[in-house]
Design a protein around this motif. Sequence first.
Motif, PDB file in Angstrom:
ATOM      1  N   ARG A 169     -83.983  20.512 -47.512  1.00 24.77           N
ATOM      2  CA  ARG A 169     -84.719  19.257 -48.000  1.00 24.77           C
ATOM      3  C   ARG A 169     -83.696  18.434 -48.869  1.00 24.77           C
ATOM      4  N   LEU A 170     -83.049  17.230 -48.223  1.00 24.43           N
ATOM      5  CA  LEU A 170     -82.293  16.469 -48.937  1.00 24.43           C
ATOM      6  C   LEU A 170     -82.671  15.996 -50.297  1.00 24.43           C
ATOM      7  N   SER A 171     -84.162  15.764 -50.217  1.00 21.38           N
ATOM      8  CA  SER A 171     -84.524  15.102 -51.447  1.00 21.38           C
ATOM      9  C   SER A 171     -84.280  15.988 -52.657  1.00 21.38           C
ATOM     10  N   THR A 172     -83.836  17.423 -52.539  1.00 19.69           N
ATOM     11  CA  THR A 172     -83.806  18.183 -53.864  1.00 19.69           C
ATOM     12  C   THR A 172     -82.210  18.108 -54.231  1.00 19.69           C
ATOM     13  N   VAL A 173     -81.477  17.111 -53.608  1.00 21.16           N
ATOM     14  CA  VAL A 173     -80.064  17.410 -53.725  1.00 21.16           C
ATOM     15  C   VAL A 173     -79.447  16.073 -54.287  1.00 21.16           C
ATOM     16  N   GLU A 174     -80.392  15.102 -54.336  1.00 28.28           N
ATOM     17  CA  GLU A 174     -79.830  13.815 -54.734  1.00 28.28           C
ATOM     18  C   GLU A 174     -79.205  13.325 -56.066  1.00 28.28           C
ATOM     19  N   SER A 175     -79.473  14.404 -57.004  1.00 29.88           N
ATOM     20  CA  SER A 175     -78.902  14.290 -58.345  1.00 29.88           C
ATOM     21  C   SER A 175     -77.996  15.285 -58.432  1.00 29.88           C
TER      22      SER A 175
ATOM     23  N   ARG B 259     -67.334  23.713 -40.596  1.00 29.83           N
ATOM     24  CA  ARG B 259     -66.512  22.765 -41.152  1.00 29.83           C
ATOM     25  C   ARG B 259     -67.093  21.636 -42.262  1.00 29.83           C
ATOM     26  N   ILE B 260     -66.239  21.101 -43.100  1.00 30.29           N
ATOM     27  CA  ILE B 260     -66.638  20.115 -43.730  1.00 30.29           C
ATOM     28  C   ILE B 260     -66.350  18.964 -43.093  1.00 30.29           C
ATOM     29  N   VAL B 261     -67.444  18.098 -43.018  1.00 32.39           N
ATOM     30  CA  VAL B 261     -67.313  16.675 -42.206  1.00 32.39           C
ATOM     31  C   VAL B 261     -67.407  15.472 -43.429  1.00 32.39           C
ATOM     32  N   GLU B 262     -67.970  15.749 -44.309  1.00 35.39           N
ATOM     33  CA  GLU B 262     -68.140  14.797 -45.489  1.00 35.39           C
ATOM     34  C   GLU B 262     -68.275  15.391 -46.589  1.00 35.39           C
TER      35      GLU B 262
ATOM     36  N   GLN C 183     -74.961   8.929 -53.128  1.00 36.46           N
ATOM     37  CA  GLN C 183     -75.028   7.552 -52.879  1.00 36.46           C
ATOM     38  C   GLN C 183     -73.806   7.189 -52.001  1.00 36.46           C
ATOM     39  N   GLU C 184     -72.690   7.775 -52.296  1.00 38.17           N
ATOM     40  CA  GLU C 184     -71.452   7.712 -51.498  1.00 38.17           C
ATOM     41  C   GLU C 184     -71.558   7.925 -49.978  1.00 38.17           C
ATOM     42  N   LEU C 185     -72.196   8.961 -49.774  1.00 39.62           N
ATOM     43  CA  LEU C 185     -72.261   9.503 -48.445  1.00 39.62           C
ATOM     44  C   LEU C 185     -73.524   8.608 -47.820  1.00 39.62           C
ATOM     45  N   ILE C 186     -74.696   8.057 -48.501  1.00 40.14           N
ATOM     46  CA  ILE C 186     -75.466   7.210 -47.832  1.00 40.14           C
ATOM     47  C   ILE C 186     -74.788   5.911 -47.368  1.00 40.14           C
ATOM     48  N   GLU C 187     -73.879   5.208 -48.435  1.00 39.55           N
ATOM     49  CA  GLU C 187     -73.200   4.229 -47.877  1.00 39.55           C
ATOM     50  C   GLU C 187     -72.104   4.329 -46.930  1.00 39.55           C
ATOM     51  N   ASN C 188     -71.543   5.628 -46.617  1.00 46.91           N
ATOM     52  CA  ASN C 188     -70.716   5.832 -45.501  1.00 46.91           C
ATOM     53  C   ASN C 188     -71.393   5.721 -44.365  1.00 46.91           C
ATOM     54  N   GLY C 189     -72.868   6.002 -44.134  1.00 50.65           N
ATOM     55  CA  GLY C 189     -73.313   5.710 -42.839  1.00 50.65           C
ATOM     56  C   GLY C 189     -73.074   6.729 -41.863  1.00 50.65           C
TER      57      GLY C 189
ATOM     58  N   TYR D 185     -72.643  11.178 -41.138  1.00 50.61           N
ATOM     59  CA  TYR D 185     -73.515  12.320 -40.961  1.00 50.61           C
ATOM     60  C   TYR D 185     -74.690  12.558 -42.130  1.00 50.61           C
ATOM     61  N   TYR D 186     -74.144  12.796 -43.089  1.00 52.96           N
ATOM     62  CA  TYR D 186     -75.292  12.890 -44.313  1.00 52.96           C
ATOM     63  C   TYR D 186     -76.345  11.648 -44.069  1.00 52.96           C
ATOM     64  N   SER D 187     -75.932  10.525 -44.029  1.00 53.39           N
ATOM     65  CA  SER D 187     -76.916   9.311 -43.806  1.00 53.39           C
ATOM     66  C   SER D 187     -77.676   9.444 -42.666  1.00 53.39           C
ATOM     67  N   ASP D 188     -77.116   9.981 -41.444  1.00 49.32           N
ATOM     68  CA  ASP D 188     -77.940  10.300 -40.163  1.00 49.32           C
ATOM     69  C   ASP D 188     -78.937  11.466 -40.484  1.00 49.32           C
ATOM     70  N   LEU D 189     -78.428  12.602 -41.231  1.00 48.46           N
ATOM     71  CA  LEU D 189     -79.242  13.651 -41.634  1.00 48.46           C
ATOM     72  C   LEU D 189     -80.549  13.203 -42.622  1.00 48.46           C
ATOM     73  N   HIS D 190     -80.266  12.282 -43.488  1.00 52.59           N
ATOM     74  CA  HIS D 190     -81.140  11.612 -44.480  1.00 52.59           C
ATOM     75  C   HIS D 190     -82.236  10.961 -43.794  1.00 52.59           C
ATOM     76  N   ARG D 191     -81.701   9.971 -42.925  1.00 53.73           N
ATOM     77  CA  ARG D 191     -82.641   8.930 -42.047  1.00 53.73           C
ATOM     78  C   ARG D 191     -83.610   9.951 -41.376  1.00 53.73           C
TER      79      ARG D 191
END
Length: 238
Positions: free
Chosen positions: A193-199, A210-213, A218-224, A226-232
């Motif tokens: 659950r990504l809501s638990t790691v925002e801070s 492999r590490i892809v991001e 906030q940085e990963l959301i703005e990147n748009g 992998y993380y942004s897609d997971l979050h959305r």
Amino acid sequence: MSFSYSGREKDGVISNISFSIKKGQSLAVVGHSGSGKSTLINLLPRFYDYQSGQISIDGVSIQDYSIIDLRKKISMVSQDIILFNDTILSNLAYGELRNKSSSEIQKAVKSARIDEFANDFPDGLDTIVGDKGVLLSGGQRQRVAIGRAILKDAPILILDEATSSLDTKSEFQIQEALKGLMNDKTTLVVAHRLSTVESVDQIIVLDKGRIVEQGTHQELIENGSYYSDLHRLQFSSE
């Protein structure tokens, strides 16, 4: 650093991973199921040994520690809690933790909010929990696990999907207890659950080992990416 299970493909389950975390900071590992999150975290306490590279604590390779000394430095809370057919108190303070003072035990009870449910039982902390803690709810079992980690007071804390099996109400209560536990600890969080790691201070995103991001929420959301897609995807399905 790389790791593969015996018989797996040459490039392995974890491949060319490299990151660092400063003392007292928090880092989250996220990714789709099967991306290697828990495998990566399990290398730190040496549940498995990596094949190449190095993992160090304060500049010392974990392979230079004895298993006992290494694991004394680490507290772990996962979704799979092992409880014995004994009292709440005995499940909290077991093994070496039995040597803790009564004031330390009471602090752990309050900090993990164990008293909030234990006081509902006639026998309080002396209540028998049943085989594997069957007489307690999932949230109550998690609080006992958090209490153990508080009582151990190790400098490194691993939270491996610690709230993934809980309902929303129980998750909120456990998250509040975890915030106190994370104070002054170097914390590694494996989260679905990504809501638990925002801070957290830093997030790494795994895909196929492999590490892809890597960056802050906030940085990963703005990147748009992998993380942004997971979050959305996650929040659109809730």
